[in-house]
Write a protein that holds these residues in place. Structure first.
Motif, PDB file in Angstrom:
ATOM      1  N   VAL A   1       0.990  -1.148  -0.107  1.00  0.00           N
ATOM      2  CA  VAL A   1       0.060  -0.072   0.043  1.00  0.00           C
ATOM      3  C   VAL A   1       0.831   1.376  -0.009  1.00  0.00           C
ATOM      4  O   VAL A   1       0.695   2.123  -0.928  1.00  0.00           O
ATOM      5  N   THR A   2       1.874   1.233   1.162  1.00  0.00           N
ATOM      6  CA  THR A   2       2.454   2.710   1.130  1.00  0.00           C
ATOM      7  C   THR A   2       3.164   2.776   0.134  1.00  0.00           C
ATOM      8  O   THR A   2       3.753   3.979  -0.523  1.00  0.00           O
ATOM      9  N   SER A   3       4.153   1.877  -0.455  1.00  0.00           N
ATOM     10  CA  SER A   3       5.336   2.205  -1.539  1.00  0.00           C
ATOM     11  C   SER A   3       4.443   2.530  -2.825  1.00  0.00           C
ATOM     12  O   SER A   3       4.875   3.469  -3.725  1.00  0.00           O
ATOM     13  N   SER A   4       3.357   1.959  -3.058  1.00  0.00           N
ATOM     14  CA  SER A   4       2.823   2.311  -4.225  1.00  0.00           C
ATOM     15  C   SER A   4       2.385   3.614  -4.256  1.00  0.00           C
ATOM     16  O   SER A   4       2.206   4.362  -5.536  1.00  0.00           O
ATOM     17  N   ILE A   5       1.756   4.246  -3.163  1.00  0.00           N
ATOM     18  CA  ILE A   5       1.205   5.604  -2.851  1.00  0.00           C
ATOM     19  C   ILE A   5       2.484   6.515  -3.350  1.00  0.00           C
ATOM     20  O   ILE A   5       2.242   7.579  -3.811  1.00  0.00           O
ATOM     21  N   PHE A   6       3.494   6.355  -2.550  1.00  0.00           N
ATOM     22  CA  PHE A   6       4.516   7.044  -2.716  1.00  0.00           C
ATOM     23  C   PHE A   6       5.266   7.092  -4.459  1.00  0.00           C
ATOM     24  O   PHE A   6       5.289   8.200  -5.099  1.00  0.00           O
ATOM     25  N   LEU A   7       5.240   5.931  -4.885  1.00  0.00           N
ATOM     26  CA  LEU A   7       5.631   6.006  -6.287  1.00  0.00           C
ATOM     27  C   LEU A   7       4.822   6.601  -7.251  1.00  0.00           C
ATOM     28  O   LEU A   7       4.965   7.100  -8.346  1.00  0.00           O
ATOM     29  N   SER A   8       3.473   6.574  -7.081  1.00  0.00           N
ATOM     30  CA  SER A   8       2.671   6.988  -7.616  1.00  0.00           C
ATOM     31  C   SER A   8       2.559   8.544  -7.827  1.00  0.00           C
ATOM     32  O   SER A   8       2.118   9.268  -8.627  1.00  0.00           O
ATOM     33  N   PHE A   9       2.301   9.027  -6.605  1.00  0.00           N
ATOM     34  CA  PHE A   9       2.049  10.496  -6.345  1.00  0.00           C
ATOM     35  C   PHE A   9       3.317  11.218  -5.913  1.00  0.00           C
ATOM     36  O   PHE A   9       2.670  12.705  -5.640  1.00  0.00           O
ATOM     37  N   ALA A  10       4.537  10.922  -5.409  1.00  0.00           N
ATOM     38  CA  ALA A  10       5.398  11.794  -4.904  1.00  0.00           C
ATOM     39  C   ALA A  10       5.798  12.847  -5.916  1.00  0.00           C
ATOM     40  O   ALA A  10       5.593  14.131  -5.391  1.00  0.00           O
ATOM     41  N   VAL A  11       5.875  12.886  -7.025  1.00  0.00           N
ATOM     42  CA  VAL A  11       6.276  13.701  -7.885  1.00  0.00           C
ATOM     43  C   VAL A  11       5.157  14.681  -8.157  1.00  0.00           C
ATOM     44  O   VAL A  11       5.256  15.976  -8.374  1.00  0.00           O
ATOM     45  N   GLU A  12       3.774  13.945  -8.166  1.00  0.00           N
ATOM     46  CA  GLU A  12       2.786  14.955  -8.393  1.00  0.00           C
ATOM     47  C   GLU A  12       2.553  15.975  -7.381  1.00  0.00           C
ATOM     48  O   GLU A  12       2.220  17.104  -7.581  1.00  0.00           O
ATOM     49  N   HIS A  13       2.829  15.383  -6.249  1.00  0.00           N
ATOM     50  CA  HIS A  13       2.637  16.311  -4.818  1.00  0.00           C
ATOM     51  C   HIS A  13       3.591  17.447  -4.963  1.00  0.00           C
ATOM     52  O   HIS A  13       3.124  18.370  -4.704  1.00  0.00           O
ATOM     53  N   VAL A  14       4.776  17.042  -5.079  1.00  0.00           N
ATOM     54  CA  VAL A  14       5.763  18.111  -5.251  1.00  0.00           C
ATOM     55  C   VAL A  14       5.530  19.141  -6.354  1.00  0.00           C
ATOM     56  O   VAL A  14       5.545  20.360  -6.039  1.00  0.00           O
ATOM     57  N   THR A  15       5.174  18.853  -7.477  1.00  0.00           N
ATOM     58  CA  THR A  15       4.617  19.466  -8.421  1.00  0.00           C
ATOM     59  C   THR A  15       3.349  20.475  -8.300  1.00  0.00           C
ATOM     60  O   THR A  15       3.445  21.786  -8.329  1.00  0.00           O
ATOM     61  N   ASP A  16       2.499  19.727  -7.557  1.00  0.00           N
ATOM     62  CA  ASP A  16       1.353  20.513  -7.134  1.00  0.00           C
ATOM     63  C   ASP A  16       1.444  21.702  -6.239  1.00  0.00           C
ATOM     64  O   ASP A  16       0.838  22.667  -6.247  1.00  0.00           O
TER      65      ASP A  16
ATOM     66  N   VAL B   1       3.183 -14.122  -0.875  1.00  0.00           N
ATOM     67  CA  VAL B   1       3.605 -12.961  -0.210  1.00  0.00           C
ATOM     68  C   VAL B   1       3.588 -11.866  -1.297  1.00  0.00           C
ATOM     69  O   VAL B   1       3.090 -10.818  -1.258  1.00  0.00           O
ATOM     70  N   LEU B   2       4.206 -12.097  -2.431  1.00  0.00           N
ATOM     71  CA  LEU B   2       4.121 -11.211  -3.644  1.00  0.00           C
ATOM     72  C   LEU B   2       2.619 -10.799  -4.049  1.00  0.00           C
ATOM     73  O   LEU B   2       2.397  -9.776  -4.345  1.00  0.00           O
ATOM     74  N   LEU B   3       1.709 -11.649  -3.878  1.00  0.00           N
ATOM     75  CA  LEU B   3       0.253 -11.259  -4.377  1.00  0.00           C
ATOM     76  C   LEU B   3      -0.256 -10.371  -3.268  1.00  0.00           C
ATOM     77  O   LEU B   3      -0.908  -9.696  -3.667  1.00  0.00           O
ATOM     78  N   LEU B   4       0.091 -10.700  -2.012  1.00  0.00           N
ATOM     79  CA  LEU B   4      -0.356  -9.526  -1.217  1.00  0.00           C
ATOM     80  C   LEU B   4       0.158  -8.177  -1.269  1.00  0.00           C
ATOM     81  O   LEU B   4      -0.369  -7.202  -1.069  1.00  0.00           O
ATOM     82  N   VAL B   5       1.399  -8.333  -1.589  1.00  0.00           N
ATOM     83  CA  VAL B   5       2.134  -6.902  -2.043  1.00  0.00           C
ATOM     84  C   VAL B   5       1.380  -6.387  -3.252  1.00  0.00           C
ATOM     85  O   VAL B   5       1.208  -5.135  -3.103  1.00  0.00           O
ATOM     86  N   ALA B   6       1.186  -7.207  -4.092  1.00  0.00           N
ATOM     87  CA  ALA B   6       0.256  -6.745  -5.324  1.00  0.00           C
ATOM     88  C   ALA B   6      -0.936  -6.095  -5.095  1.00  0.00           C
ATOM     89  O   ALA B   6      -1.425  -5.316  -5.458  1.00  0.00           O
ATOM     90  N   ALA B   7      -1.655  -6.947  -4.220  1.00  0.00           N
ATOM     91  CA  ALA B   7      -2.873  -6.530  -3.822  1.00  0.00           C
ATOM     92  C   ALA B   7      -2.951  -5.045  -2.968  1.00  0.00           C
ATOM     93  O   ALA B   7      -3.789  -4.212  -3.353  1.00  0.00           O
ATOM     94  N   GLY B   8      -1.903  -4.821  -2.192  1.00  0.00           N
ATOM     95  CA  GLY B   8      -1.771  -3.643  -1.432  1.00  0.00           C
ATOM     96  C   GLY B   8      -1.334  -2.387  -2.571  1.00  0.00           C
ATOM     97  O   GLY B   8      -1.910  -1.356  -2.581  1.00  0.00           O
ATOM     98  N   ASN B   9      -0.465  -3.008  -3.598  1.00  0.00           N
ATOM     99  CA  ASN B   9      -0.090  -2.050  -4.675  1.00  0.00           C
ATOM    100  C   ASN B   9      -1.208  -1.483  -5.324  1.00  0.00           C
ATOM    101  O   ASN B   9      -1.513  -0.398  -5.690  1.00  0.00           O
ATOM    102  N   ALA B  10      -2.395  -2.503  -5.740  1.00  0.00           N
ATOM    103  CA  ALA B  10      -3.534  -1.989  -6.460  1.00  0.00           C
ATOM    104  C   ALA B  10      -4.399  -1.314  -5.756  1.00  0.00           C
ATOM    105  O   ALA B  10      -5.038  -0.485  -6.460  1.00  0.00           O
ATOM    106  N   ALA B  11      -4.529  -1.549  -4.548  1.00  0.00           N
ATOM    107  CA  ALA B  11      -5.438  -0.810  -3.552  1.00  0.00           C
ATOM    108  C   ALA B  11      -5.081   0.535  -3.460  1.00  0.00           C
ATOM    109  O   ALA B  11      -5.905   1.806  -3.122  1.00  0.00           O
TER     110      ALA B  11
END
Length: 399
Positions: free
Chosen positions: A225-240, A343-353
């Motif tokens: 969950v947390t890593s995907s949020i950082f990777l998806s929105f960190a640059v957008e947040h700094v730009t905004d 384990v990777l499926l759980l990581v991926a589920a967090g990534n997707a959500a």
């Protein structure tokens, strides 16, 4: 070329492309994509979640294919998915074609990771397994940093983002070709091909539901969950938030360069864990994730803050990735590929959500508060780790 070196180089290239530009390039270029195609932050979140969802589906498909076709086929499929998807992004004419390319490219990571456990087992001397797998996994760090350097170089020459993605696409094709030759004798299933479904059926799925695996699964889901949020929105947040005093086109590449470069110590995770214990290591690294997300939430306008945030997150991602590999092996020593896939499926589920939920939250409480809330999840994970985690530590007295 020596077989050990051949497999190490091919695996390094596969993971560099799949976990570098193919999986993380969307977050790197999100502000430019939104400017070009004019879509909302909610749409951005759902595209990111769909991309991570394709990673999950690819993991499932790989679990089906690997025991039947061997490691070669899924790894080549991953390289071709990366090349095709990134090519679609380079030529995208609408948000729909952009999304299709991003989703297809991101699936490559699900095809390329797990098969290399089998490939190394079949082609590499047993005394070199750990070293070769470390080289393969380190491709992630260099793939992220390399994508950032390439993006920075091309953008500074005046060329647009499409040229960057075209080069990414060529790299994906190169990865597919190199792996086709390097894994040329691994076309069929072999004695080391532990199927993600075949063995699970023999052992019983209940084996994966052992109580002592709950902390492992919780860490995997929180990490996803947390890593995907950082990777998806960190640059957008700094730009905004107004950028960093000019040169906003450089924000994404520099942030991802810091993220990737500091991930190199992840190669030594096993050594750190043997010295301080698994529970203590996990607490430290999840607190680093909390600090990373909190800093980005409260001070996105400072170069120093943003770079520290990216560095902490890079170390977090690479370290936890390594921990999940050996921790799952300790909990399930008789079904290593099955357990790692679970384990990777759980990581991926967090990534997707994660990105979809984060984008909805950001529209209601703001991007800064959303990052703070996300950091709270990492802090909660650190505090919730039970004392029993030390049972799986290489240093039994260390935590």
């Amino acid at each position: 070329m020596n077989g050990n070196i051949k497999v190490a180089v091919a695996g390094f290239l596969a993971t560099a492309v799949a976990f570098g530009p193919a999986r993380m390039g969307y977050g790197l270029f999100l502000p430019r994509f939104r400017e070009e195609f004019g879509f909302s932050i909610e749409t951005a979140g759902f595209i990111a979640s769909a991309a991570y969802g394709s990673f999950l589906l690819a993991l499932l498909l790989t679990g089906f294919l690997s025991p039947r076709l061997g490691p070669r086929a899924p790894v080549i499929a991953g390289g071709l998915a990366a090349a095709s998807g990134m090519g679609l992004v380079a030529g995208a004419s609408s948000v729909h074609s952009l999304a299709a390319g991003v989703i297809l490219a991101a699936s490559s990571a699900g095809f390329c990771w797990v098969p290399y456990n089998n490939a190394v087992g079949r082609a590499v001397s047993e005394n070199l397994w750990g070293r070769v797998l470390s080289i393969v996994s380190t491709g992630t760090t260099f793939g992220i940093a390399g994508a950032a350097v390439l993006a920075l170089a091309i953008l500074n020459t005046g060329f647009g983002w499409r040229i960057t993605w075209a080069v990414f696409s060529v790299a994906g094709l190169a990865a597919a070709v190199v792996n086709a030759f390097a894994l040329g004798d691994m076309r069929g299933g072999g004695p080391r091909d532990e199927g993600a479904f075949g063995i699970a059926e023999d052992m019983g799925l209940r084996e994966l539901l052992r109580a002592r695996a709950v902390p492992l699964y919780g860490v995997a889901l929180s990490f996803g969950v947390t890593s995907s949020i950082f990777l998806s929105f960190a640059v957008e947040h700094v730009t905004d938030a107004g950028g960093l005093g000019g040169g906003n086109g450089e924000i994404g590449p520099i942030l991802f360069l810091a993220f990737g470069a500091v991930g190199v110590p992840g190669m030594f995770t096993g050594e750190f864990e043997s010295r301080i214990g698994l529970r203590r290591l996990l607490r430290i690294i999840f607190i680093c994730s909390f600090a990373s997300l909190a800093l980005l939430g409260v001070a996105p306008g400072s170069w120093a803050t943003v770079l520290v945030s990216a560095a902490l997150q890079g170390g977090f991602v690479m370290t936890v990735s390594a921990v999940l590999a050996f921790w799952s092996l300790r909990v399930f020593p008789f079904i290593p590929a099955v357990s790692f896939t679970a384990v990777l499926l759980l990581v991926a589920a967090g990534n997707a959500a994660g990105p979809a939920l984060a984008s909805l939250a950001a529209t209601r409480i703001g991007m800064g508060m959303m990052f703070l809330a996300c950091g709270g999840l990492s802090l909660l994970t650190a505090l919730a780790l039970p004392r029993g985690v030390r049972e799986y530590s290489g240093n039994q007295s260390g935590s």
